[in-house]
Write a protein that holds these residues in place. Sequence first.
Motif, PDB file in Angstrom:
ATOM      1  N   TYR A   1      98.986 -37.321 -84.080  1.00  0.00           N
ATOM      2  CA  TYR A   1      99.233 -38.239 -85.190  1.00  0.00           C
ATOM      3  C   TYR A   1     100.080 -37.670 -86.326  1.00  0.00           C
ATOM      4  N   LEU A   2     100.296 -36.348 -86.334  1.00  0.00           N
ATOM      5  CA  LEU A   2     100.953 -35.759 -87.495  1.00  0.00           C
ATOM      6  C   LEU A   2     102.183 -34.928 -87.160  1.00  0.00           C
ATOM      7  N   THR A   3     102.230 -34.334 -85.999  1.00  0.00           N
ATOM      8  CA  THR A   3     103.351 -33.470 -85.638  1.00  0.00           C
ATOM      9  C   THR A   3     104.442 -34.267 -84.938  1.00  0.00           C
ATOM     10  N   GLY A   4     105.662 -34.237 -85.479  1.00  0.00           N
ATOM     11  CA  GLY A   4     106.800 -34.880 -84.834  1.00  0.00           C
ATOM     12  C   GLY A   4     106.737 -36.386 -84.806  1.00  0.00           C
ATOM     13  N   VAL A   5     105.983 -36.984 -85.728  1.00  0.00           N
ATOM     14  CA  VAL A   5     105.887 -38.443 -85.753  1.00  0.00           C
ATOM     15  C   VAL A   5     106.956 -39.021 -86.675  1.00  0.00           C
ATOM     16  N   THR A   6     107.242 -40.300 -86.474  1.00  0.00           N
ATOM     17  CA  THR A   6     108.121 -41.049 -87.374  1.00  0.00           C
ATOM     18  C   THR A   6     107.304 -42.158 -87.998  1.00  0.00           C
ATOM     19  N   GLU A   7     107.323 -42.228 -89.326  1.00  0.00           N
ATOM     20  CA  GLU A   7     106.514 -43.250 -89.979  1.00  0.00           C
ATOM     21  C   GLU A   7     107.297 -43.972 -91.067  1.00  0.00           C
ATOM     22  N   ASP A   8     106.943 -45.223 -91.251  1.00  0.00           N
ATOM     23  CA  ASP A   8     107.454 -46.040 -92.344  1.00  0.00           C
ATOM     24  C   ASP A   8     106.218 -46.592 -93.058  1.00  0.00           C
ATOM     25  N   ALA A   9     105.824 -45.909 -94.129  1.00  0.00           N
ATOM     26  CA  ALA A   9     104.592 -46.260 -94.811  1.00  0.00           C
ATOM     27  C   ALA A   9     104.682 -47.632 -95.471  1.00  0.00           C
ATOM     28  N   THR A  10     105.885 -48.047 -95.846  1.00  0.00           N
ATOM     29  CA  THR A  10     106.042 -49.361 -96.474  1.00  0.00           C
ATOM     30  C   THR A  10     105.827 -50.485 -95.463  1.00  0.00           C
ATOM     31  N   ALA A  11     106.436 -50.320 -94.284  1.00  0.00           N
ATOM     32  CA  ALA A  11     106.307 -51.330 -93.225  1.00  0.00           C
ATOM     33  C   ALA A  11     105.049 -51.131 -92.395  1.00  0.00           C
ATOM     34  N   HIS A  12     104.363 -50.002 -92.592  1.00  0.00           N
ATOM     35  CA  HIS A  12     103.160 -49.664 -91.824  1.00  0.00           C
ATOM     36  C   HIS A  12     103.478 -49.592 -90.330  1.00  0.00           C
ATOM     37  N   VAL A  13     104.478 -48.773 -90.023  1.00  0.00           N
ATOM     38  CA  VAL A  13     104.891 -48.528 -88.644  1.00  0.00           C
ATOM     39  C   VAL A  13     104.840 -47.032 -88.391  1.00  0.00           C
ATOM     40  N   LEU A  14     104.278 -46.659 -87.269  1.00  0.00           N
ATOM     41  CA  LEU A  14     104.118 -45.253 -86.912  1.00  0.00           C
ATOM     42  C   LEU A  14     104.495 -45.067 -85.454  1.00  0.00           C
ATOM     43  N   GLU A  15     105.411 -44.116 -85.193  1.00  0.00           N
ATOM     44  CA  GLU A  15     105.781 -43.793 -83.820  1.00  0.00           C
ATOM     45  C   GLU A  15     105.320 -42.382 -83.519  1.00  0.00           C
ATOM     46  N   VAL A  16     104.523 -42.228 -82.473  1.00  0.00           N
ATOM     47  CA  VAL A  16     103.963 -40.927 -82.121  1.00  0.00           C
ATOM     48  C   VAL A  16     104.553 -40.449 -80.804  1.00  0.00           C
ATOM     49  N   GLY A  17     104.729 -39.156 -80.702  1.00  0.00           N
ATOM     50  CA  GLY A  17     105.241 -38.570 -79.468  1.00  0.00           C
ATOM     51  C   GLY A  17     106.620 -39.059 -79.088  1.00  0.00           C
ATOM     52  N   GLY A  18     107.348 -39.608 -80.044  1.00  0.00           N
ATOM     53  CA  GLY A  18     108.681 -40.102 -79.748  1.00  0.00           C
ATOM     54  C   GLY A  18     108.695 -41.296 -78.823  1.00  0.00           C
ATOM     55  N   SER A  19     107.545 -41.979 -78.695  1.00  0.00           N
ATOM     56  CA  SER A  19     107.494 -43.059 -77.705  1.00  0.00           C
ATOM     57  C   SER A  19     106.570 -44.210 -78.097  1.00  0.00           C
ATOM     58  N   ASP A  20     105.298 -43.944 -78.313  1.00  0.00           N
ATOM     59  CA  ASP A  20     104.333 -45.007 -78.545  1.00  0.00           C
ATOM     60  C   ASP A  20     104.347 -45.418 -80.018  1.00  0.00           C
ATOM     61  N   ARG A  21     104.322 -46.742 -80.250  1.00  0.00           N
ATOM     62  CA  ARG A  21     104.572 -47.266 -81.589  1.00  0.00           C
ATOM     63  C   ARG A  21     103.394 -48.098 -82.089  1.00  0.00           C
ATOM     64  N   PHE A  22     102.819 -47.689 -83.233  1.00  0.00           N
ATOM     65  CA  PHE A  22     101.827 -48.473 -83.940  1.00  0.00           C
ATOM     66  C   PHE A  22     102.523 -49.348 -84.971  1.00  0.00           C
ATOM     67  N   SER A  23     102.077 -50.578 -85.109  1.00  0.00           N
ATOM     68  CA  SER A  23     102.506 -51.412 -86.224  1.00  0.00           C
ATOM     69  C   SER A  23     101.301 -52.197 -86.714  1.00  0.00           C
ATOM     70  N   LEU A  24     101.171 -52.311 -88.034  1.00  0.00           N
ATOM     71  CA  LEU A  24     100.043 -52.988 -88.653  1.00  0.00           C
ATOM     72  C   LEU A  24     100.526 -54.283 -89.292  1.00  0.00           C
ATOM     73  N   HIS A  25      99.759 -55.350 -89.085  1.00  0.00           N
ATOM     74  CA  HIS A  25     100.162 -56.670 -89.548  1.00  0.00           C
ATOM     75  C   HIS A  25      98.974 -57.355 -90.207  1.00  0.00           C
ATOM     76  N   SER A  26      99.160 -57.789 -91.442  1.00  0.00           N
ATOM     77  CA  SER A  26      98.099 -58.497 -92.149  1.00  0.00           C
ATOM     78  C   SER A  26      97.859 -59.856 -91.511  1.00  0.00           C
TER      79      SER A  26
END
Length: 252
Positions: free
Chosen positions: A50-75
């Motif tokens: 969850y923390l090493t080598g991840v790409t995140e957009d805290a404003t959009a609440h999008v997190l990409e882990v391992g350069g592949s799997d993508r979390f997105s949060l939606h109200s």
Amino acid sequence: MADSGEGPRIEVTIAAPVETVWQALRDPRLIRRWHGWDFDGLDEEVQSIYLTGVTEDATAHVLEVGGSDRFSLHSSGEGTVVRLTRAPIGTFPEWDAYYDDITEGWYTFLHQLRFGLERHGLAERRTVFIEGTLEEPGVLVDALGLREVATLPPGSPYKAETAAGGELSGQVWASSPYQLLLTVEQFGDGLAVLAQQPHAAHRPEGGVLAVLTTYGLDDPAFTKVESRWTAWWERHRVVPDDDVIDPGTPPA
């Protein structure tokens, strides 16, 4: 669980605000309270995923882990939809043999996140973990005496006498073709994940996995849960060759 053009998609709706769920995905002290199970390397695993080598957009609440799997949060009106979209198989060929295992793992973890937040506010937990192959080929829920419970839809109450832990009661939390998740009153309003692992090149006989998450149990109560389940497992599992102790040469 749905299938998108990119890869399998898993969605859970959590009755909590987006910012609360986002924090649960970004703070390692909170992640370890829902991700997986207790073991000596849990903190390192959390850091790696969850923390090493991840790409995140805290404003959009999008997190990409391992350069592949993508979390997105939606109200949503019910709280927060957490959507996990997997990269297509073949993105990392060296991991293709474990692709289904990883997908099933994400299903477990997202429902652990939902349960931990909704029912316990990510309080501290203690877990029991079982993994391997049943000595008598079959399905874990059947071996435990939970076949009828496995047919119930999510949200249904249940009460059953199990082969491993005595009487369990609660409600069906979630289910999929490979997993049954149950709330368990006897675990301090805990969660039982009971999973069937499919046949694969690295696991030709298939396998089973159980994660029992407990809350608020004192040491004797937790030890009782742990002892019952591990004792049952020791009687019903296939003992791997590397678990067999070589008695050595008998004395003359």
